[in-house]
Design a protein around this motif. Structure first.
Motif, mmCIF file in Angstrom:
data_model
loop_
_atom_site.group_PDB
_atom_site.id
_atom_site.type_symbol
_atom_site.label_atom_id
_atom_site.label_comp_id
_atom_site.label_asym_id
_atom_site.label_seq_id
_atom_site.Cartn_x
_atom_site.Cartn_y
_atom_site.Cartn_z
ATOM 1 N N PHE A 4 72.180 17.455 69.897
ATOM 2 C CA PHE A 4 73.167 17.466 70.968
ATOM 3 C C PHE A 4 73.858 18.817 71.067
ATOM 4 C CE2 PHE A 4 73.083 12.766 71.159
ATOM 5 C CZ PHE A 4 72.892 12.668 72.530
ATOM 6 N N TYR A 22 75.860 9.280 67.425
ATOM 7 C CA TYR A 22 74.661 9.905 67.974
ATOM 8 C C TYR A 22 74.545 11.318 67.403
ATOM 9 C CZ TYR A 22 75.122 6.527 71.897
ATOM 10 O OH TYR A 22 75.248 5.417 72.681
ATOM 11 N N GLU A 24 71.052 13.076 67.557
ATOM 12 C CA GLU A 24 70.002 13.709 68.360
ATOM 13 C C GLU A 24 69.888 13.027 69.708
ATOM 14 O OE1 GLU A 24 66.718 13.110 65.834
ATOM 15 O OE2 GLU A 24 67.322 14.733 64.511
ATOM 16 N N THR A 26 68.001 11.419 72.787
ATOM 17 C CA THR A 26 66.706 10.775 72.962
ATOM 18 C C THR A 26 65.889 11.653 73.916
ATOM 19 O OG1 THR A 26 67.421 9.528 74.890
ATOM 20 C CG2 THR A 26 67.776 8.494 72.741
ATOM 21 N N GLN A 29 67.203 12.020 77.363
ATOM 22 C CA GLN A 29 68.424 12.830 77.369
ATOM 23 C C GLN A 29 68.087 14.314 77.228
ATOM 24 O OE1 GLN A 29 70.507 10.940 74.136
ATOM 25 N NE2 GLN A 29 70.916 9.090 75.336
ATOM 26 N N ALA A 54 73.229 7.394 78.871
ATOM 27 C CA ALA A 54 73.881 8.647 78.469
ATOM 28 C C ALA A 54 73.225 9.826 79.177
ATOM 29 C CB ALA A 54 73.795 8.824 76.956
#
Ligand code: AMP
Length: 484
Positions: A4, A22, A24, A26, A29, A54
């Motif tokens: 992220f 969270y 990492e 997905t 994302q 998200a």
């Protein structure tokens, strides 16, 4: 692996994600967020369970936060349209969680429940509105909703919207939105009617495909039991009495069938509840909560109602009746094996359903092993002929072909200098970091995913692509938006 922190998300959002646990992003994302932050339209092929909420909410929230609203009553600047109440409620809960440090206001409106609170939320001003089409149009018609300031429009589960007959409602909503806005469309499938709808309002979208058949199927142990229709119930009761089944969702094709089966199971001493579109919102929420809390061990559901079911520790999914749409199979079994857990999916197949099974096996690119170790095993109908799945043969499943299509390829720096829809609107584009090339004259707006201007990169090896992004979708000539 993207983290992220590699994405250009602001600190209060990063903090909220950390608090959610969270680390990492997905796949959907990681692929969508950079493009969305750059102001591009995105068409995402992804289902519930992939982290798609998200994927669209984070950039929307960031935009709303960075572009502070004018003083006074807040105008609705982002609209998320979603087909079911459960999904709407879930998106609202995610907006609360991800936006907890942003001081933005949002509300969720859907039918089947009192409108008083929804109207007062609308009256007090909102940054983000999450809605189902029916209640939205109703409140719009009565002057409670003003969409003139919407800059971000998300159409969630577009395929389901169409299946539920909401196409005209969606179009009526879209007609009321200002022309200059950023659009996102998410759908579990990208069949032609979805593409048609997409082409009517998306502008040169980045196409992101996270193929659910691959992401969800692999963690799930699937079997099929050949059984006569008349034996299905007894077989199900036998299986449910086995101890290792923690909690299970049983899918039927019809609402009536779901009601009847839930009653029959309860009569057999197995506490079960039914959830489907004819139940009131209150009843659906109560049943879902009892299931979530373990008071009900078995939930009997139809496909429509299943869309919003996000319960982490479902150990088993039973397809009491096989779905006639292969994509629904993938969606159904994805209710188990969530959050990194393993899961089991057991399908009952009677003689009339063999055709459905064949279609499903084609969709997932593999045979579902037959479990004949039960007393009702039926050999009444011939077994389905071998299937060559999409993901098999010709070199196996393709991996991401990110943008490198026939005409694409060039450029691909981390340049931001492109002309994102929103950048254009705000500052006339430009001023980016780095170059960001592209083989065509199209200015790539998204940060180079390896060649911004590529057109519909094909997956390698002829298989079913695990994920792919492509620059502009070729069939998208028909944007209604002028001057762009
Ligand atoms: P969705 O596909 O949006 O319904 O999300 C499915 C589930 O995944 C939800 O329970 C989310 O809270 C969770 N989730 C979404 N993104 C992430 C992430 N990056 N890491 C871990 N869990 C996530």
């Amino acid at each position: 692996m993207t983290r992220f922190t590699d994405l250009d998300l602001i600190e209060p959002i990063q903090r909220a994600l950390k608090e959610q646990g969270y680390t990492e992003p997905t796949q959907i994302q990681a692929l969508s967020i950079p493009a969305l932050l750059d102001g591009r339209d995105v068409m995402g092929c992804a289902q519930t369970g992939t982290g798609k909420t998200a994927a669209f909410l984070l950039p929307v929230l960031q935009y709303l936060f960075e572009e502070r609203p004018p003083r006074g009553k807040r105008p609705i600047r982002a609209l998320v349209l979603t087909p079911t109440r459960e999904l709407a409620a879930q998106i609202g809960a995610c907006a609360t969680a991800y936006g907890r440090h942003l001081n933005l206001k949002h509300a969720v409106i859907f039918g089947g429940t009192g409108e008083g609170k929804q109207i007062s939320a609308l009256r007090s001003g909102l940054d983000l509105l999450v809605a189902t089409p029916g209640r939205l149009l109703d409140l719009m018609g009565r002057g409670f909703v003003d969409l003139k300031h919407v800059e971000f429009f998300v159409l969630d589960e577009a395929d389901r919207m169409l299946d539920m007959g909401f196409i005209h409602d969606v179009r009526r909503v879209v007609e009321r939105l200002p022309e200059d806005r950023q659009n996102l469309l998410f759908s579990a499938t990208l069949e032609s009617k979805v593409r048609q709808l997409a082409s009517s309002f998306l502008y040169k979208p980045l196409s992101v495909d996270v193929t659910p058949a691959v992401t969800s199927v692999e963690a799930i142990e699937q079997t099929v039991m050949m059984v006569e229709k008349s034996d299905k119930r007894t077989l199900l009761v036998q299986l449910l009495r086995k101890e290792e089944i923690g909690s299970a969702i049983v899918f039927t094709r019809t609402k009536h069938g779901a009601n009847r089966l839930a009653k029959q199971l309860t009569n057999s001493g197995i506490e079960a509840g039914a959830i489907h579109g004819n139940k009131s919102q209150g009843a659906r929420t109560r049943t879902l909560n009892s299931f979530r809390q373990g008071e009900l061990r078995v939930l009997v559901a139809t496909d429509l109602a299943s869309r919003g079911i996000d319960v982490e520790d479902v150990t088993h999914v039973f397809n009491y009746e096989l779905p006639n749409e292969p994509a629904s199979y993938v969606h159904r079994i994805g209710r188990t094996g969530r959050a990194g857990r393993s899961g089991r999916a057991i399908s009952f197949c009677d003689a009339e359903e063999r055709g459905y099974l064949r279609d499903i096996e084609r969709e997932i690119g593999q045979r579902v092993p037959v479990d004949s170790e039960h007393e009702f095993h039926s050999t009444a109908a011939p077994a389905a002929p071998p299937v060559r799945g999409r993901g098999q043969g010709g070199g196996g499943r393709g991996r991401s072909s990110q943008g490198g299509g026939r005409r694409g390829g060039g450029g691909g720096g981390r340049g931001r200098g492109g002309e994102g829809n929103r950048d254009r609107r705000r500052a006339g584009g430009g001023g980016g970091r780095g170059g960001g090339g592209g083989s065509r004259n199209e200015k790539p707006a998204a940060r180079g995913q390896g060649g911004g201007g590529g057109q519909g990169g094909r997956s390698q090896g002829g298989g079913r692509s695990k994920s792919k992004t492509s620059g502009a979708t070729p069939s998208f000539g028909g944007s209604r938006r002028s001057g762009r």
